[in-house]
Design a protein around this motif. Structure first.
Motif, short mmCIF file in Angstrom:
data_model
loop_
_atom_site.label_atom_id
_atom_site.label_comp_id
_atom_site.label_asym_id
_atom_site.label_seq_id
_atom_site.Cartn_x
_atom_site.Cartn_y
_atom_site.Cartn_z
N LEU A 99 1.09 -1.51 0.33
CA LEU A 99 0.24 0.28 0.08
C LEU A 99 0.81 1.10 0.01
N ALA A 100 1.93 1.38 0.90
CA ALA A 100 2.69 2.56 1.02
C ALA A 100 4.39 2.11 1.07
N PRO A 101 4.74 1.91 -0.30
CA PRO A 101 6.43 1.22 -0.12
C PRO A 101 7.24 1.93 1.03
N HIS A 102 8.07 2.23 1.87
CA HIS A 102 9.28 2.50 2.10
C HIS A 102 9.63 3.16 0.86
N GLU A 103 10.42 2.30 -0.03
CA GLU A 103 10.73 2.80 -0.92
C GLU A 103 10.60 2.99 -2.67
N PRO A 104 10.99 4.00 -3.36
CA PRO A 104 12.02 4.89 -3.49
C PRO A 104 11.21 5.54 -2.47
N VAL A 105 12.21 6.67 -1.19
CA VAL A 105 11.86 7.98 -0.50
C VAL A 105 11.40 8.89 -1.26
N SER A 106 11.23 8.70 -2.92
CA SER A 106 11.85 10.44 -3.50
C SER A 106 9.94 10.07 -3.89
N GLN A 107 9.36 8.92 -3.84
CA GLN A 107 8.32 9.42 -4.58
C GLN A 107 6.99 10.04 -3.50
N TYR A 108 8.00 10.09 -2.23
CA TYR A 108 6.70 10.97 -1.38
C TYR A 108 6.66 12.06 -1.04
N ARG A 109 6.13 13.91 -1.45
CA ARG A 109 5.82 14.82 -1.33
C ARG A 109 6.75 14.97 0.45
N HIS A 110 6.64 14.80 1.50
CA HIS A 110 5.86 14.75 2.43
C HIS A 110 8.38 14.48 2.47
N ASN A 111 8.40 13.58 2.48
CA ASN A 111 9.84 13.16 2.15
C ASN A 111 11.00 14.56 2.01
N VAL A 112 10.59 15.71 3.09
CA VAL A 112 11.78 16.74 2.64
C VAL A 112 12.31 16.75 3.84
N GLY A 113 13.15 16.50 4.08
CA GLY A 113 14.35 16.32 5.00
C GLY A 113 13.95 14.64 6.26
N GLU A 114 12.68 13.85 5.92
CA GLU A 114 13.06 12.90 6.61
C GLU A 114 12.59 12.17 5.02
N ASP A 115 12.51 10.67 5.64
CA ASP A 115 12.13 10.18 4.88
C ASP A 115 10.41 9.28 5.61
N ASN A 116 10.45 9.76 6.33
CA ASN A 116 8.84 8.62 6.67
C ASN A 116 6.97 9.08 6.03
N ALA A 117 7.30 9.01 4.73
CA ALA A 117 6.19 9.16 4.82
C ALA A 117 5.18 8.36 4.55
N ASP A 118 6.04 7.31 4.17
CA ASP A 118 5.16 5.63 4.17
C ASP A 118 4.84 5.58 5.45
N ALA A 119 5.51 5.94 6.68
CA ALA A 119 4.89 5.14 8.05
C ALA A 119 4.14 5.86 8.38
N HIS A 120 4.06 7.37 7.97
CA HIS A 120 2.21 8.19 7.90
C HIS A 120 1.17 7.49 7.93
N MET A 121 1.76 6.93 6.36
CA MET A 121 0.35 6.13 5.80
C MET A 121 0.37 4.80 6.16
N LYS A 122 0.76 4.13 6.89
CA LYS A 122 0.66 3.05 7.46
C LYS A 122 -0.24 2.64 9.21
N ARG A 123 0.74 4.64 9.25
CA ARG A 123 -0.48 4.39 10.60
C ARG A 123 -1.78 4.69 10.40
N GLN A 124 -2.08 5.32 9.49
CA GLN A 124 -3.63 6.01 9.34
C GLN A 124 -4.41 4.80 8.80
N ILE A 125 -3.70 3.54 7.89
CA ILE A 125 -4.30 2.39 8.01
C ILE A 125 -4.54 1.40 9.46
#
Ligand code: ZN
Length: 167
Positions: A99-125
């Motif tokens: 649903l929300a792969p960690h890699e590649p981290v560059s696919q997420y706009r949230h990942n500016v200065g961090e790499d945890n956009a996938d973690a936010h989505m996993k938490r939501q689910i």
């Protein structure tokens, strides 16, 4: 459509609630308890059974009848209820990665200065919190229900709040 003359029950809700709150305060039987459970998971992701920790809180609270709320205090971690079965936890991990792969981290706009956009989505689910009934001094869980802390961006200190109210 509402039939003519039928009561709009929503209009009565605030009144009912305020009466109940007043009764509780007047009679003065409600107790409350608050505790933070701390975690420092050495991996990025993990599922940890915290049922025994919540039961320890309940014993400490001395509350026999009421409700316990258990919530993650971080937006990249979850608290949820399900089976304590390692195969299922593996399946969750694979499913969440689809649903929300960690890699590649560059696919997420949230990942500016961090790499945890996938973690936010996993938490939501997987959800923020659970509420469990307290009956006769015990967690009133179903036969296979266990409470879990779900970590999706670990390797740092995080907290879970346990709040118990009742008598
Ligand atoms: Zn973030």
């Amino acid at each position: 459509m509402k039939a003519k003359g039928e009561r709009d029950w929503r209009a009565f809700q605030p009144g009912i609630l305020s009466v109940m709150v007043k009764q509780i305060h007047k009679e003065g039987f409600m107790k409350s308890y608050r505790k933070e459970l701390w975690f420092e998971v050495p991996t990025r992701r993990a599922f940890i059974n915290i049922t025994r920790d919540v039961e320890a809180c309940l014993r400490e609270s001395d509350i026999r009848e009421g409700l316990v709320l258990v919530n993650a205090m971080h937006i990249t971690a979850s608290v949820f209820i399900n089976d304590d079965e390692p195969g299922l936890h593996h399946d969750y991990d694979v499913w969440l990665e689809k649903l929300a792969p960690h890699e590649p981290v560059s696919q997420y706009r949230h990942n500016v200065g961090e790499d945890n956009a996938d973690a936010h989505m996993k938490r939501q689910i997987m959800g923020r919190e659970v509420v469990v009934a307290v009956t006769n001094g015990a967690l009133d869980l179903g036969p296979w229900e266990q409470i879990f802390y779900g970590e999706f961006d670990g390797r740092r200190k995080k907290r879970v709040l346990v709040k118990i109210i009742g008598e």
